[in-house]
Enzyme design. Sequence first.
Site, mmCIF file in Angstrom:
data_model
loop_
_atom_site.group_PDB
_atom_site.id
_atom_site.type_symbol
_atom_site.label_atom_id
_atom_site.label_comp_id
_atom_site.label_asym_id
_atom_site.label_seq_id
_atom_site.Cartn_x
_atom_site.Cartn_y
_atom_site.Cartn_z
ATOM 1 N N CYS A 198 -10.264 -1.951 -10.202
ATOM 2 C CA CYS A 198 -9.653 -0.859 -9.426
ATOM 3 C C CYS A 198 -8.300 -1.268 -8.843
ATOM 4 C CB CYS A 198 -10.583 -0.363 -8.332
ATOM 5 S SG CYS A 198 -10.948 -1.615 -7.103
ATOM 6 N N ARG A 222 -15.084 2.749 -0.783
ATOM 7 C CA ARG A 222 -14.941 1.382 -0.290
ATOM 8 C C ARG A 222 -14.976 1.416 1.227
ATOM 9 N NH1 ARG A 222 -9.690 -2.022 -1.313
ATOM 10 N NH2 ARG A 222 -8.728 -0.629 0.214
ATOM 11 N N ARG A 273 1.470 -10.466 -1.123
ATOM 12 C CA ARG A 273 1.840 -9.277 -1.901
ATOM 13 C C ARG A 273 2.806 -8.364 -1.146
ATOM 14 N NH1 ARG A 273 -3.879 -5.856 -1.749
ATOM 15 N NH2 ARG A 273 -2.653 -3.988 -2.070
ATOM 16 N N HIS A 279 0.813 -1.211 0.000
ATOM 17 C CA HIS A 279 0.000 0.000 0.000
ATOM 18 C C HIS A 279 0.849 1.265 0.000
ATOM 19 C CE1 HIS A 279 -3.280 -2.778 0.842
ATOM 20 N NE2 HIS A 279 -3.952 -1.887 0.152
ATOM 21 N N GLU A 296 -12.157 -9.773 -5.205
ATOM 22 C CA GLU A 296 -10.711 -9.857 -4.970
ATOM 23 C C GLU A 296 -10.313 -11.167 -4.316
ATOM 24 O OE1 GLU A 296 -9.455 -6.527 -2.560
ATOM 25 O OE2 GLU A 296 -11.218 -6.638 -1.294
ATOM 26 N N ASN A 315 -5.052 -6.618 -7.053
ATOM 27 C CA ASN A 315 -3.892 -6.780 -6.159
ATOM 28 C C ASN A 315 -4.108 -7.997 -5.257
ATOM 29 O OD1 ASN A 315 -3.393 -4.281 -7.266
ATOM 30 N ND2 ASN A 315 -4.081 -3.163 -5.486
ATOM 31 N N ASP A 316 -5.286 -8.023 -4.641
ATOM 32 C CA ASP A 316 -5.578 -9.171 -3.779
ATOM 33 C C ASP A 316 -5.960 -10.397 -4.593
ATOM 34 O OD1 ASP A 316 -5.018 -8.431 -1.130
ATOM 35 O OD2 ASP A 316 -6.744 -7.103 -1.112
HETATM 36 C C1 PEP Z 1 -6.986 -4.703 -4.598
HETATM 37 O O1 PEP Z 1 -6.870 -5.623 -3.787
HETATM 38 O O2 PEP Z 1 -6.712 -4.814 -5.797
HETATM 39 C C2 PEP Z 1 -7.495 -3.400 -4.163
HETATM 40 C C3 PEP Z 1 -7.831 -2.478 -5.036
HETATM 41 O O3 PEP Z 1 -7.543 -3.144 -2.829
HETATM 42 P P1 PEP Z 1 -6.244 -2.942 -1.911
HETATM 43 O O4 PEP Z 1 -5.062 -2.785 -2.803
HETATM 44 O O5 PEP Z 1 -6.489 -1.752 -1.086
HETATM 45 O O6 PEP Z 1 -6.209 -4.195 -1.111
HETATM 46 MG MG MG Z 2 -7.742 -5.480 -1.814
#
Ligand code: PEP
Ligand code: MG
Length: 540
Positions: free
Chosen positions: A497, A328, A460, A185, A426, A449-450
């Site tokens: 996203c 979110r 990650r 993050h 996700e 990402n998740d």
């Molecule tokens: C993701 O997991 O792709 C996402 C957009 O949320 P975050 O990166 O905040 O976990």
């Molecule tokens: Mg996420």
Amino acid sequence: MLKGTGRPAYSGIAIGRAYVYHKQQSELPASCGDAEKEQQKFDAAKETALEQLQELFQKTKEEIGEEQAMIIDVQMMMLDDLDYLESAADMIKGGASAAQAAHDTGDSFSAAFAAMDDEYMKARAVDVKDVSTRLVNILCGQQTGTIMDQPGILVAEDLTPSETVQLPKDKILAFVTRQGSSNSHTAILARIMNIPSLVQTQLDLDADIDGKLMVVDGFEGVCYVDPDEETLSLMREKQEKAAEYRRQLEAYRGKPSITKKGRKINLFANIGNPQDVKTALEGDAEGIGLLRSEFLYLGRETAPTEDELFAAYRSVVEGMQGRRVVIRTLDIGADKKVDYFGLDDEENPALGYRGIRICLEHDEIFRPQMRAIYRAAAYGPVSIMFPMITSLWEVRQIKAFCAKIREELIAEGMPCGEAELGIMIETPAAAVVSHDLAKEVDFFSVGTNDLTQYTLAIDRQNAKLDRFYDSHHPAVLALLAMIAKSAREAGIWCGICGELGADATLTEEFIKMGYDELSVSPGRVLELRKIVCESEVEPQ
Ligand code: PEP
Ligand code: MG
């Protein structure tokens, strides 16, 4: 000249002074056994802190303004507060070292301020903690690494999201960390801020680099401290080339993002707090596709109140001037930690108690946030999105909760609006049952990402696994296609996203899959609009 190589987390060239960020030591020095000597150390540290603050006060007053300078004035008063000094002195008499006494007094005064009803006094919790940290740093022989008096390049061993949100963002030209993963993050925050960033950088932090001229090349993943003339002029050229490319993209500002075949793709921005609205508008985002609401909870001593949250959401909604804002709900957990909820440390936090799992079980956490969102929805179009969904029952429970919250607000006569309800896809489980989930919600937004982390079973956050973390893996792409198909069959919109949404090599693939929206770092919108406008592909 000192050269460091790292992994680029965001491209661009930055040139500025290096600021080395020092974390507070976790092990504080023990008392020398002589209370009088420890008290002398404490008193001397207090004098040094007052001198530093006095200097900072003058500088801030001249360069930023009286109002900001008053915060420093309040901190100076705290250092002379008799109760504060007495508390530290008592601890020292009881056998604590000067540093331990400063640390513990800071903690207990900060908790006392945080528990007060008055909003002004509540906000002083951070100041007393700050001033105590300054004392601790002086006593441990460290400088306070968060004070940047001029724009510069922040160099750190590592940064947590909580640390990053507390940094003076308007002064940071680039991030360079020795550790960290490009999917963390903190790297995502750098992208939102639109500044070059390197992680896993091999650079000797013990070398004397603080305050030296530094160049970060986020294209190549290198940085230079004290660059020689040749390197500097090469980097300036590169910086100018990048600026020229951005100028060319300006031709797409204000243009609709429509393919040659007439398909509209929403190009929205990901943000973390109300200040990022400015960056989103500068990037020409058509809306906010992901407001990571948990960033409003990080780096604080207490949870934000319903009114604080409402004010923040309202400011985003109003700032976006009629464009849609997808908020979110709280996705706390894993690397995004707060102490004040009293959650246990976990062996496996990414698979643990996080996101919606916490909210569904903690009415006192979920309710104020949901009330604040519905109240903000009275000021412009808002969609609510729920993270970390795996099952249908969660969605049904959430929908019932939302209906109840709206009814309550209406019964109280509190102005509130309506909101679309959607979910993040996700987890592989949500992707596989997306056909059923799509019947329950207004939209999907894929958190790649998740989704990558959980599909490939790759943490990650783990820098060692960056090489294996492959969002282009056929399994991830197959799930992405499956999710879009489910959405289209149910007649709901779907977007991406996660960071993959900004991957220009896949934009046309996403259009073919049938995605309606890509929500990306604000700085990437124009680049993607160019691709969309030039594209001739159609959903298949
Ligand atoms: C993701 O997991 O792709 C996402 C957009 O949320 P975050 O990166 O905040 O976990
Ligand atoms: Mg996420």
